[in-house]
Write an enzyme that holds these catalytic residues in place. Structure first.
Site, PDB file in Angstrom:
ATOM      1  N   HIS A  47     -20.440  -1.363 -10.465  1.00  0.00           N
ATOM      2  CA  HIS A  47     -20.571  -0.222 -11.374  1.00  0.00           C
ATOM      3  C   HIS A  47     -20.171  -0.592 -12.810  1.00  0.00           C
ATOM      4  O   HIS A  47     -20.530   0.124 -13.743  1.00  0.00           O
ATOM      5  CB  HIS A  47     -19.747   0.966 -10.876  1.00  0.00           C
ATOM      6  N   LYS A  70     -13.317  -0.158 -14.416  1.00  0.00           N
ATOM      7  CA  LYS A  70     -13.402  -1.566 -14.002  1.00  0.00           C
ATOM      8  C   LYS A  70     -13.673  -2.473 -15.210  1.00  0.00           C
ATOM      9  O   LYS A  70     -13.187  -3.605 -15.262  1.00  0.00           O
ATOM     10  CB  LYS A  70     -14.482  -1.734 -12.936  1.00  0.00           C
ATOM     11  N   ASP A  76       0.856  -1.176   0.000  1.00  0.00           N
ATOM     12  CA  ASP A  76       0.000   0.000   0.000  1.00  0.00           C
ATOM     13  C   ASP A  76       0.892   1.225   0.000  1.00  0.00           C
ATOM     14  O   ASP A  76       2.105   1.129   0.134  1.00  0.00           O
ATOM     15  CB  ASP A  76      -0.949   0.027   1.202  1.00  0.00           C
ATOM     16  N   TYR A  83     -15.913   5.602 -13.276  1.00  0.00           N
ATOM     17  CA  TYR A  83     -15.341   4.602 -12.369  1.00  0.00           C
ATOM     18  C   TYR A  83     -15.668   3.191 -12.856  1.00  0.00           C
ATOM     19  O   TYR A  83     -14.790   2.318 -12.952  1.00  0.00           O
ATOM     20  CB  TYR A  83     -15.887   4.831 -10.956  1.00  0.00           C
ATOM     21  N   SER A 105     -16.231  -4.097  -9.915  1.00  0.00           N
ATOM     22  CA  SER A 105     -17.303  -3.426  -9.171  1.00  0.00           C
ATOM     23  C   SER A 105     -18.637  -3.649  -9.848  1.00  0.00           C
ATOM     24  O   SER A 105     -18.712  -3.837 -11.081  1.00  0.00           O
ATOM     25  CB  SER A 105     -17.012  -1.927  -9.104  1.00  0.00           C
TER      26      SER A 105
END
Ligand SMILES: [Zn+2]
Length: 248
Positions: A110, A139, A32, A135, A108
């Site tokens: 989405h 994906k 990260d 967004y 996602s």
């Protein structure tokens, strides 16, 4: 299954925090921008688009759970392109160079959000991707670039179209796509171990308000959801919609 080392990207994020208890017992490395607090794992910090950091992170790794990226469905393209498009493409290329067996990655709902937004539910995972926002479009790209990598080479890729990944639904709009922690953990473990070379699967909990057909996840991954948003339905805030994706 095996004792291979698993790299989790975006481990310090919200989904990472809910997932990590489910990977106990596997050798872990966490990647990260800032160090995740985890006593039983190696930690590598850096940017996804830094090839040297990726090489360090992937050295000796058998599988990747890729959660890093911009998780904000309202973010503009300029803020999504780097982490969600370039970052994932860089991670996949580095994973191929490092001989990684499998990359499980966060897609996602989405990516299919236009169906839910238009009321075409339950959404069948086999339908063509139809994003509701930039967004979601990033994906869709991630799903496509993963399919290409698995078509051309040995790296196996499994995408999970995550719904509202929160410990408990608190708003009416989260009920149809809620993915609770126990089901998140089950899905990722199954995605790491399933006998599949490439696939993209719906990733939400079960329940009567669900807008996402889970047949593909049941048959492809052996997923059996344990949670149901219904038990929270009477206590959530009414935010005026039954869908968690973006309106037209
Ligand atoms: Zn959207």
């Amino acid at each position: 299954m095996s004792a291979e080392r698993v790299l989790v990207t975006g481990a310090a994020g919200s989904v990472g925090g809910q997932l990590l208890p489910g990977l106990a017992g596997r050798p872990l490395r966490l990647f990260d921008r800032e160090a995740a607090d985890h006593p039983d794992a190696e930690v590598v910090t850096g940017e996804l688009t830094d090839p040297a950091a990726l090489e360090r992170a992937l050295d000796g790794v058998g599988a990747v759970v890729h959660l890093a990226g911009n998780p904000d469905p309202s973010a503009p393209w300029e803020e999504l392109r780097g982490p969600n498009v370039e970052g994932f493409a860089a991670l996949l290329a580095a994973a191929e160079r490092a001989g990684v067996r499998r990359v499980v990655f966060a897609s996602s709902v989405h990516a299919m959000g236009a169906y839910e937004a238009d009321g075409r539910v339950p959404v069948d995972a086999a339908w063509a991707p139809r994003a509701c926002c930039p967004y979601g479009a990033t994906k869709v790209f991630d799903e496509a670039v993963a399919q290409v990598a698995s078509r051309r080479g040995p790296v196996s890729t499994v995408g999970l179209r995550l719904g509202a990944t929160v410990p408990e639904p608190t708003k009416r709009s989260q009920l149809a796509s809620w993915l609770g922690p126990a089901d998140l953990r089950q899905l990722v473990v199954r995605a790491l171990d399933a006998d599949v070379h490439h696939g993209v699967f719906p990733a939400v909990s079960g329940g009567t308000r669900r807008h996402w057909d889970l047949t593909a996840a049941r048959t492809g991954l052996g997923y059996e959801p344990a949670l149901d948003s219904e038990e929270f339905a009477s206590g959530v805030q009414d935010d005026g919609t039954d869908t968690g994706v973006c309106p037209r």
